[in-house]
Design a protein around this motif. Structure first.
Motif, PDB file in Angstrom:
ATOM      1  N   LEU A   1       3.147   8.939 -10.322  1.00  0.00           N
ATOM      2  CA  LEU A   1       4.110   9.415 -11.313  1.00  0.00           C
ATOM      3  C   LEU A   1       3.774   8.891 -12.697  1.00  0.00           C
ATOM      4  CD1 LEU A   1       7.520   9.086  -9.413  1.00  0.00           C
ATOM      5  CD2 LEU A   1       6.262  11.172  -9.941  1.00  0.00           C
ATOM      6  N   ASP A   2       3.406   7.605 -12.795  1.00  0.00           N
ATOM      7  CA  ASP A   2       3.064   7.024 -14.097  1.00  0.00           C
ATOM      8  C   ASP A   2       1.842   7.714 -14.698  1.00  0.00           C
ATOM      9  OD1 ASP A   2       5.142   5.314 -13.710  1.00  0.00           O
ATOM     10  OD2 ASP A   2       3.908   3.625 -13.029  1.00  0.00           O
TER      11      ASP A   2
ATOM     12  N   TYR B   1       4.253  14.603  -2.599  1.00  0.00           N
ATOM     13  CA  TYR B   1       5.421  15.432  -2.891  1.00  0.00           C
ATOM     14  C   TYR B   1       6.529  15.223  -1.848  1.00  0.00           C
ATOM     15  CZ  TYR B   1       2.880  17.818  -6.595  1.00  0.00           C
ATOM     16  OH  TYR B   1       2.209  18.100  -7.757  1.00  0.00           O
ATOM     17  N   LYS B   2       6.136  14.872  -0.635  1.00  0.00           N
ATOM     18  CA  LYS B   2       7.153  14.540   0.364  1.00  0.00           C
ATOM     19  C   LYS B   2       7.887  13.270  -0.036  1.00  0.00           C
ATOM     20  CE  LYS B   2       7.754  13.563   5.290  1.00  0.00           C
ATOM     21  NZ  LYS B   2       7.069  13.385   6.599  1.00  0.00           N
ATOM     22  N   TRP B   3       7.134  12.278  -0.517  1.00  0.00           N
ATOM     23  CA  TRP B   3       7.778  11.037  -0.990  1.00  0.00           C
ATOM     24  C   TRP B   3       8.628  11.299  -2.228  1.00  0.00           C
ATOM     25  CZ3 TRP B   3       7.071   8.891  -5.819  1.00  0.00           C
ATOM     26  CH2 TRP B   3       7.676   7.656  -6.028  1.00  0.00           C
ATOM     27  N   LYS B   4       8.131  12.154  -3.127  1.00  0.00           N
ATOM     28  CA  LYS B   4       8.867  12.442  -4.359  1.00  0.00           C
ATOM     29  C   LYS B   4      10.208  13.104  -4.054  1.00  0.00           C
ATOM     30  CE  LYS B   4       8.388  14.697  -8.845  1.00  0.00           C
ATOM     31  NZ  LYS B   4       7.545  15.580  -9.686  1.00  0.00           N
ATOM     32  N   LYS B   5      10.220  13.936  -3.012  1.00  0.00           N
ATOM     33  CA  LYS B   5      11.470  14.594  -2.630  1.00  0.00           C
ATOM     34  C   LYS B   5      12.470  13.595  -2.081  1.00  0.00           C
ATOM     35  CE  LYS B   5      13.198  18.408   0.213  1.00  0.00           C
ATOM     36  NZ  LYS B   5      12.840  19.452   1.199  1.00  0.00           N
ATOM     37  N   SER B   6      12.000  12.558  -1.367  1.00  0.00           N
ATOM     38  CA  SER B   6      12.871  11.529  -0.811  1.00  0.00           C
ATOM     39  C   SER B   6      12.169  10.179  -0.965  1.00  0.00           C
ATOM     40  CB  SER B   6      13.179  11.814   0.665  1.00  0.00           C
ATOM     41  OG  SER B   6      14.009  10.800   1.207  1.00  0.00           O
ATOM     42  N   PRO B   7      12.293   9.539  -2.146  1.00  0.00           N
ATOM     43  CA  PRO B   7      11.534   8.303  -2.410  1.00  0.00           C
ATOM     44  C   PRO B   7      11.886   7.158  -1.469  1.00  0.00           C
ATOM     45  CG  PRO B   7      12.441   9.225  -4.437  1.00  0.00           C
ATOM     46  CD  PRO B   7      13.072   9.955  -3.305  1.00  0.00           C
TER      47      PRO B   7
ATOM     48  N   PRO C   1       0.805  -1.233   0.000  1.00  0.00           N
ATOM     49  CA  PRO C   1       0.000   0.000   0.000  1.00  0.00           C
ATOM     50  C   PRO C   1       0.828   1.269   0.000  1.00  0.00           C
ATOM     51  CG  PRO C   1      -0.903  -1.601   1.531  1.00  0.00           C
ATOM     52  CD  PRO C   1       0.404  -2.166   1.050  1.00  0.00           C
ATOM     53  N   LYS C   2       1.986   1.266   0.649  1.00  0.00           N
ATOM     54  CA  LYS C   2       2.786   2.480   0.695  1.00  0.00           C
ATOM     55  C   LYS C   2       3.474   2.776  -0.642  1.00  0.00           C
ATOM     56  CE  LYS C   2       6.977   0.215   2.428  1.00  0.00           C
ATOM     57  NZ  LYS C   2       7.975   0.189   3.497  1.00  0.00           N
ATOM     58  N   MET C   3       3.333   1.875  -1.600  1.00  0.00           N
ATOM     59  CA  MET C   3       3.950   2.083  -2.892  1.00  0.00           C
ATOM     60  C   MET C   3       2.948   2.576  -3.926  1.00  0.00           C
ATOM     61  SD  MET C   3       7.004   1.614  -2.270  1.00  0.00           S
ATOM     62  CE  MET C   3       7.655   1.713  -3.924  1.00  0.00           C
ATOM     63  N   LYS C   4       1.917   3.354  -3.492  1.00  0.00           N
ATOM     64  CA  LYS C   4       0.985   3.969  -4.417  1.00  0.00           C
ATOM     65  C   LYS C   4       1.633   5.133  -5.171  1.00  0.00           C
ATOM     66  CE  LYS C   4      -3.132   3.028  -1.591  1.00  0.00           C
ATOM     67  NZ  LYS C   4      -4.230   3.650  -0.816  1.00  0.00           N
TER      68      LYS C   4
END
Length: 381
Positions: A101-102, A125-131, A93-96
């Motif tokens: 991005l796709d 955007y927090k995840w995108k900054k630090s995947p 679930p945390k990999m949504k």
């Protein structure tokens, strides 16, 4: 881009122009707009009043809203369709966020995707900054180390893996190791939990012995296996290697843990004492004899492996007979308090009694040491 005129101002200009007290050019000049703009306002006012057949402003706004809503529904439908295919692959679930991005690359807004999937854009955007978080990074290294430990010895469960990780300088609690090993399905081959595949592992060698436990020369065929016995301090494990030519125990190792290192140590001891060449080493299909360390030890020393079938004790009967003899003469003679006491008893019985005092009829009523001593000159000749 210029700002649109207020609606009230437009109505006032149209009302003045409709009175006809001044030409349209003069009205436009008085109100500071172009004559074309005034014509457009008058045309749209006629349409809204029903004087001219066309789409009114309210209908046009409603149509735009419906088109916008229809586009949004199509996007949400595409998001749900892609999400079903994405999670069908087993993504956590945390990999949504990679799915967002796709979809963004295909033109679907991030805000729409986040709303449809049930999380905020801030989280994305927090995840995108630090995947990759530091916790995920540490878990990945821990899982790699656990895979290496389990590959070396498939008998290790999560408790042994946690102990080995500590020895390697990787700090991790036992509960955390259990959670990660469960996610990766890293279980001991001795596990008896519901739903686990308890079938024996594949053989890494063919059966080159076929129950013919005879040899025409020393170090031609060795047999090996592992046995265990309880003490008050816990279990003690013995891995022994037997030469089929003289029935002599050419190598053994004793430890309080049944790991691949136990089998490797016994093999290295036998090689150091006998210096064999092209010897066949026959065993059962235990995980210790299928481990990467044991196979490497065989290859480095030029030895050839052999394995019996699963659940067929007769495929290694000659080694089982030695362990049965050890059981009757040492292990079951008394209750052993400490591992050290039992270890000394096993070593003493093998070296003093079995090798040098106990005569065997298959050897012509000679001890293993006597049989080798007598036959060495003949073999050399």
């Amino acid at each position: 881009m210029p700002k649109p005129y207020p609606e009230e101002f437009r109505r006032d200009v149209v009302e003045v122009a409709r009175k006809g007290q001044a030409p349209l050019r003069q009205v436009a000049k008085d109100f500071g707009i172009s004559e074309g703009c005034l014509h457009n306002w008058l045309k749209q006012a006629d349409i809204d009043d029903g004087a001219r057949p066309a789409i009114t402003a309210s209908e046009s706004a409603e149509l735009r809203e419906l088109r916008k809503r229809n586009k949004q529904l199509e996007q949400e439908n595409e998001i749900l369709r892609r999400a079903a295919a994405f999670f069908a692959r087993g993504a956590a679930p945390k990999m949504k966020f990679p799915l967002v991005l796709d979809l963004a690359a295909d033109g679907i807004p991030v805000a729409v995707t986040c709303r449809a999937l049930g999380f905020t854009t801030q989280a994305f955007y927090k995840w995108k900054k630090s995947p990759v978080s530091h916790r995920d990074w540490d878990n990945a290294h821990l899982i790699n180390a656990a895979y290496d430990i389990h590959h070396d010895d498939p008998a290790f469960g999560y408790r042994f893996i946690a102990d080995e990780l500590t020895d390697r300088g990787i700090g991790a609690g036992e509960n955390r190791v259990h959670r990660l090993c469960s996610q990766q399905r890293l279980w001991s081959v001795f596990a008896r939990r519901r739903g686990l595949n308890r079938a024996a592992g594949p053989p890494v060698h063919d059966d080159l012995v076929c129950r013919e436990f005879t040899a025409q020369a020393p170090d031609q065929l060795w047999l090996t296996d592992i046995t265990e016995h309880r003490t008050s301090e816990g279990k003690l494990y013995l891995c022994a290697i037997k030469d089929c030519f003289s029935n002599r125990i050419v190598g053994y190792s004793i430890d309080n843990r049944m790991t691949a290192a136990l089998a490797v140590s016994a093999l290295q001891n036998a090689v150091a004492l006998r210096a064999p060449a092209a010897t066949i080493v026959h065993s059962d299909r235990g995980s210790q004899f299928r481990s990467r360390e044991y196979l490497h030890a065989l290859s480095v020393n030029g030895l050839q492996g052999s394995m019996g079938r699963v659940g067929a004790c007769g495929d290694n009967a000659a080694m089982e007979s030695f362990f049965a003899l050890l059981q009757r003469n040492v292990l079951d003679r008394q209750h052993w308090t400490t591992r050290t006491e039992l270890r000394l008893a096993i070593i003493t019985w093998i070296e003093r009694t079995y090798h040098r005092r106990r005569r065997q009829r298959r050897l012509g009523r000679l001890t293993p040491v006597e049989f080798e001593t007598i036959n060495q000159p003949a073999l050399a000749a």
